[in-house]
Design a protein around this motif. Sequence first.
Motif, PDB file in Angstrom:
ATOM      1  N   GLY A  52       0.902  -1.165  -0.041  1.00  0.00           N
ATOM      2  CA  GLY A  52       0.159  -0.201  -0.034  1.00  0.00           C
ATOM      3  C   GLY A  52       0.710   1.242  -0.009  1.00  0.00           C
ATOM      4  N   GLU A  53       0.366   2.267   0.815  1.00  0.00           N
ATOM      5  CA  GLU A  53       0.797   3.809   0.938  1.00  0.00           C
ATOM      6  C   GLU A  53       2.302   3.549   1.381  1.00  0.00           C
ATOM      7  OE1 GLU A  53       1.506   7.621  -0.222  1.00  0.00           O
ATOM      8  OE2 GLU A  53       0.005   6.303  -0.676  1.00  0.00           O
ATOM      9  N   PRO A  54       2.626   2.897   2.395  1.00  0.00           N
ATOM     10  CA  PRO A  54       4.020   2.865   2.635  1.00  0.00           C
ATOM     11  C   PRO A  54       5.016   2.282   1.842  1.00  0.00           C
ATOM     12  CG  PRO A  54       2.800   1.876   4.476  1.00  0.00           C
ATOM     13  CD  PRO A  54       1.907   2.267   3.228  1.00  0.00           C
ATOM     14  N   LEU A  55       4.513   1.094   1.066  1.00  0.00           N
ATOM     15  CA  LEU A  55       5.602   0.749  -0.175  1.00  0.00           C
ATOM     16  C   LEU A  55       5.620   1.882  -1.138  1.00  0.00           C
ATOM     17  CD1 LEU A  55       7.235  -1.355  -1.447  1.00  0.00           C
ATOM     18  CD2 LEU A  55       4.927  -2.595  -2.021  1.00  0.00           C
ATOM     19  N   ALA A  56       4.469   2.564  -1.558  1.00  0.00           N
ATOM     20  CA  ALA A  56       4.624   3.675  -2.639  1.00  0.00           C
ATOM     21  C   ALA A  56       5.699   4.474  -2.090  1.00  0.00           C
ATOM     22  CB  ALA A  56       3.077   4.216  -2.808  1.00  0.00           C
ATOM     23  N   ARG A  57       5.649   4.997  -0.742  1.00  0.00           N
ATOM     24  CA  ARG A  57       6.710   5.770  -0.421  1.00  0.00           C
ATOM     25  C   ARG A  57       8.069   5.448  -0.424  1.00  0.00           C
ATOM     26  NH1 ARG A  57       2.357   7.147   3.467  1.00  0.00           N
ATOM     27  NH2 ARG A  57       3.517   5.626   5.057  1.00  0.00           N
ATOM     28  N   ILE A  58       8.110   4.142  -0.204  1.00  0.00           N
ATOM     29  CA  ILE A  58       9.591   3.715  -0.346  1.00  0.00           C
ATOM     30  C   ILE A  58      10.150   3.772  -1.847  1.00  0.00           C
ATOM     31  CG2 ILE A  58      10.753   1.612  -0.204  1.00  0.00           C
ATOM     32  CD1 ILE A  58       9.414   0.849   2.411  1.00  0.00           C
ATOM     33  N   ARG A  59       9.192   3.537  -2.512  1.00  0.00           N
ATOM     34  CA  ARG A  59       9.401   3.186  -4.257  1.00  0.00           C
ATOM     35  C   ARG A  59       9.756   4.640  -4.590  1.00  0.00           C
ATOM     36  NH1 ARG A  59       4.412  -0.301  -5.483  1.00  0.00           N
ATOM     37  NH2 ARG A  59       5.005  -2.372  -5.935  1.00  0.00           N
ATOM     38  N   THR A  63      13.711   5.695  -5.732  1.00  0.00           N
ATOM     39  CA  THR A  63      13.807   6.313  -7.116  1.00  0.00           C
ATOM     40  C   THR A  63      14.323   7.561  -7.226  1.00  0.00           C
ATOM     41  OG1 THR A  63      12.044   4.951  -8.066  1.00  0.00           O
ATOM     42  CG2 THR A  63      12.415   6.708  -9.255  1.00  0.00           C
ATOM     43  N   GLU A  64      13.746   8.546  -6.352  1.00  0.00           N
ATOM     44  CA  GLU A  64      13.984   9.953  -6.276  1.00  0.00           C
ATOM     45  C   GLU A  64      15.699  10.159  -6.027  1.00  0.00           C
ATOM     46  OE1 GLU A  64      11.424  11.719  -3.796  1.00  0.00           O
ATOM     47  OE2 GLU A  64       9.743  11.515  -5.070  1.00  0.00           O
ATOM     48  N   ARG A  65      15.964   9.390  -5.081  1.00  0.00           N
ATOM     49  CA  ARG A  65      17.256   9.591  -4.597  1.00  0.00           C
ATOM     50  C   ARG A  65      18.369   9.034  -5.516  1.00  0.00           C
ATOM     51  NH1 ARG A  65      17.739  10.324   1.564  1.00  0.00           N
ATOM     52  NH2 ARG A  65      19.544   8.675   1.566  1.00  0.00           N
ATOM     53  N   MET A  66      18.152   7.813  -5.975  1.00  0.00           N
ATOM     54  CA  MET A  66      18.895   7.494  -6.997  1.00  0.00           C
ATOM     55  C   MET A  66      19.071   8.108  -8.235  1.00  0.00           C
ATOM     56  SD  MET A  66      20.164   4.657  -5.431  1.00  0.00           S
ATOM     57  CE  MET A  66      21.226   3.898  -6.792  1.00  0.00           C
ATOM     58  N   LEU A  67      17.987   8.858  -8.914  1.00  0.00           N
ATOM     59  CA  LEU A  67      17.969   9.663 -10.036  1.00  0.00           C
ATOM     60  C   LEU A  67      19.078  10.753  -9.427  1.00  0.00           C
ATOM     61  CD1 LEU A  67      14.673   8.937 -11.373  1.00  0.00           C
ATOM     62  CD2 LEU A  67      16.740   8.261 -12.288  1.00  0.00           C
ATOM     63  N   ARG A 117      13.063  -0.296 -12.313  1.00  0.00           N
ATOM     64  CA  ARG A 117      12.096  -1.218 -12.002  1.00  0.00           C
ATOM     65  C   ARG A 117      12.511  -1.936 -10.661  1.00  0.00           C
ATOM     66  NH1 ARG A 117       7.818  -3.187 -14.796  1.00  0.00           N
ATOM     67  NH2 ARG A 117       7.944  -4.986 -13.884  1.00  0.00           N
ATOM     68  N   GLY A 118      13.862  -2.004 -10.614  1.00  0.00           N
ATOM     69  CA  GLY A 118      14.297  -2.767  -9.430  1.00  0.00           C
ATOM     70  C   GLY A 118      14.180  -1.659  -8.205  1.00  0.00           C
ATOM     71  N   PHE A 119      14.353  -0.268  -8.436  1.00  0.00           N
ATOM     72  CA  PHE A 119      14.200   0.502  -7.046  1.00  0.00           C
ATOM     73  C   PHE A 119      13.037   0.694  -6.950  1.00  0.00           C
ATOM     74  CE2 PHE A 119      18.420   1.715  -9.130  1.00  0.00           C
ATOM     75  CZ  PHE A 119      19.184   1.158  -7.940  1.00  0.00           C
ATOM     76  N   ARG A 120      11.925   0.238  -7.882  1.00  0.00           N
ATOM     77  CA  ARG A 120      10.334   0.442  -7.302  1.00  0.00           C
ATOM     78  C   ARG A 120      10.116  -1.149  -7.002  1.00  0.00           C
ATOM     79  NH1 ARG A 120       9.925   2.343 -12.766  1.00  0.00           N
ATOM     80  NH2 ARG A 120       8.627   0.744 -13.174  1.00  0.00           N
ATOM     81  N   GLN A 121      10.887  -1.997  -6.831  1.00  0.00           N
ATOM     82  CA  GLN A 121      10.522  -3.305  -6.398  1.00  0.00           C
ATOM     83  C   GLN A 121       9.518  -3.858  -7.455  1.00  0.00           C
ATOM     84  OE1 GLN A 121      11.006  -5.261  -3.817  1.00  0.00           O
ATOM     85  NE2 GLN A 121      12.770  -3.892  -3.071  1.00  0.00           N
ATOM     86  N   GLN A 173      18.670   2.421  -0.645  1.00  0.00           N
ATOM     87  CA  GLN A 173      18.556   3.616   0.102  1.00  0.00           C
ATOM     88  C   GLN A 173      17.845   3.489   1.478  1.00  0.00           C
ATOM     89  OE1 GLN A 173      19.506   6.692  -0.881  1.00  0.00           O
ATOM     90  NE2 GLN A 173      20.188   6.093  -2.772  1.00  0.00           N
ATOM     91  N   SER A 174      18.802   2.712   2.380  1.00  0.00           N
ATOM     92  CA  SER A 174      18.134   2.356   3.562  1.00  0.00           C
ATOM     93  C   SER A 174      17.569   3.202   4.434  1.00  0.00           C
ATOM     94  CB  SER A 174      19.510   1.612   4.347  1.00  0.00           C
ATOM     95  OG  SER A 174      20.338   2.542   4.694  1.00  0.00           O
ATOM     96  N   PRO A 175      17.847   4.607   4.391  1.00  0.00           N
ATOM     97  CA  PRO A 175      17.189   5.686   5.522  1.00  0.00           C
ATOM     98  C   PRO A 175      15.598   5.803   4.991  1.00  0.00           C
ATOM     99  CG  PRO A 175      19.285   6.438   4.648  1.00  0.00           C
ATOM    100  CD  PRO A 175      19.097   5.365   3.921  1.00  0.00           C
ATOM    101  N   VAL A 176      15.328   5.635   3.602  1.00  0.00           N
ATOM    102  CA  VAL A 176      14.046   5.664   3.069  1.00  0.00           C
ATOM    103  C   VAL A 176      13.560   4.541   3.709  1.00  0.00           C
ATOM    104  CG1 VAL A 176      12.564   5.652   1.142  1.00  0.00           C
ATOM    105  CG2 VAL A 176      14.623   6.977   1.076  1.00  0.00           C
ATOM    106  N   VAL A 177      13.988   3.300   3.527  1.00  0.00           N
ATOM    107  CA  VAL A 177      13.182   1.989   3.853  1.00  0.00           C
ATOM    108  C   VAL A 177      12.965   1.829   5.235  1.00  0.00           C
ATOM    109  CG1 VAL A 177      13.471  -0.514   3.832  1.00  0.00           C
ATOM    110  CG2 VAL A 177      14.433   0.763   1.784  1.00  0.00           C
ATOM    111  N   ARG A 178      14.022   2.194   6.102  1.00  0.00           N
ATOM    112  CA  ARG A 178      13.784   2.246   7.612  1.00  0.00           C
ATOM    113  C   ARG A 178      12.607   3.104   8.049  1.00  0.00           C
ATOM    114  NH1 ARG A 178      16.684   0.129  10.911  1.00  0.00           N
ATOM    115  NH2 ARG A 178      18.478  -0.842  10.497  1.00  0.00           N
ATOM    116  N   GLU A 179      12.429   4.442   7.399  1.00  0.00           N
ATOM    117  CA  GLU A 179      11.605   5.226   7.790  1.00  0.00           C
ATOM    118  C   GLU A 179      10.100   4.703   7.443  1.00  0.00           C
ATOM    119  OE1 GLU A 179       9.966   9.872   6.680  1.00  0.00           O
ATOM    120  OE2 GLU A 179      11.824   9.001   5.655  1.00  0.00           O
ATOM    121  N   HIS A 180       9.854   4.381   6.325  1.00  0.00           N
ATOM    122  CA  HIS A 180       8.603   4.145   5.852  1.00  0.00           C
ATOM    123  C   HIS A 180       8.054   2.598   6.399  1.00  0.00           C
ATOM    124  CE1 HIS A 180       8.415   7.805   4.145  1.00  0.00           C
ATOM    125  NE2 HIS A 180       9.191   7.650   3.339  1.00  0.00           N
ATOM    126  N   ALA A 181       9.054   1.808   6.469  1.00  0.00           N
ATOM    127  CA  ALA A 181       8.744   0.432   7.172  1.00  0.00           C
ATOM    128  C   ALA A 181       8.570   0.292   8.267  1.00  0.00           C
ATOM    129  CB  ALA A 181       9.543  -0.638   6.325  1.00  0.00           C
TER     130      ALA A 181
END
Length: 225
Positions: A52-59, A63-67, A117-121, A173-181
Motif C-alpha cells: 500500500g501507501e508505505p510501499l509507494a513511499r519507499i518506491r 527512485t528519487e534519491r537514486m536519480l 523497476r528494481g528500485f520500485r520493487q 536507500q536504507s534511510p528511506v526503507v527504515r523510515e517508511h517500513a
Amino acid sequence: MEYDEVVLGRRSIRGYKPDPVPRALIEEILALAMRAPSSMNSQPWNFYVVTGEPLARIRAGNTERMLAGVPQSREFRTGPAFAGAHRERQVAVAKQLFGAMGIAREDAERRQDWVMRGFRQFDAPVCVIVTYDRALDGSDDSPFDCGAVTNALVNAAWSRGLGCVINSQGIMQSPVVREHAGIAADQVIMKAIALGWPDETFPANAVVSERKRVDEAATFVGFDG
C-alpha cells in the motif's frame, strides 16, 4: 505441488498483477519459511512486510534519491564487483532478460527504465524486507541463515501460486526503507523480496536462468567410480 515441481518450476518474477495478496496467505508462507534451519537454532531473521501507501513511499524515495545521485547506503556489505565466471553469468542472464523484453543494447531509455523497476520493487504489490538482529552483526552464520529462510520463503510462495524476486535495489536507500517500513534500530537490513501474483503476459517472467551442472559444482570424495 510436489517438492520437485516447486524447485524446478520456480523462477524469478519481475512483472506482477496489481491484485493484493491476503495477509493470511503471507503469514502462512512465512510460517513455512521459518522451518528453515539456522545455526544452533538462533533464528536470527525478522520480516517487515510492506504494501500500500508505505510501499509507494519507499518506491518514490528510492527512485528519487537514486536519480539524484545520492550514494547507495545498503547496510549489508556488497563486496567487489563480479569478475570472471560470476560476471559472465550476470551478463548472460541480463542478455536473456533484455532479449525477452526486446530492449536493444543502444536503447538507453528502456535500459534505464528497467534499472528503475528494481528500485520500485518491480511494482509488486508486496515487499518483504528481511532483517537480522544487530546483536549478531559480524557473524557469518546469521546471513547464511537468512539466505536459508529467504530460499524457503520464495519456494513456499511459488507453491501457492505467488511469484518473487530477491533483490537489493529496493533497499539501496536504507534511510528511506527504515523510515517508511518502521524498521527497528536493533535490526540490520539484509535483503528485499518483491512478492505478488505473476503477470503471465510479462515477457521477462518466462526467463529461466541457466544453472551450473552438478559435475561443475560438486566434488565427490570417497565414492566408488
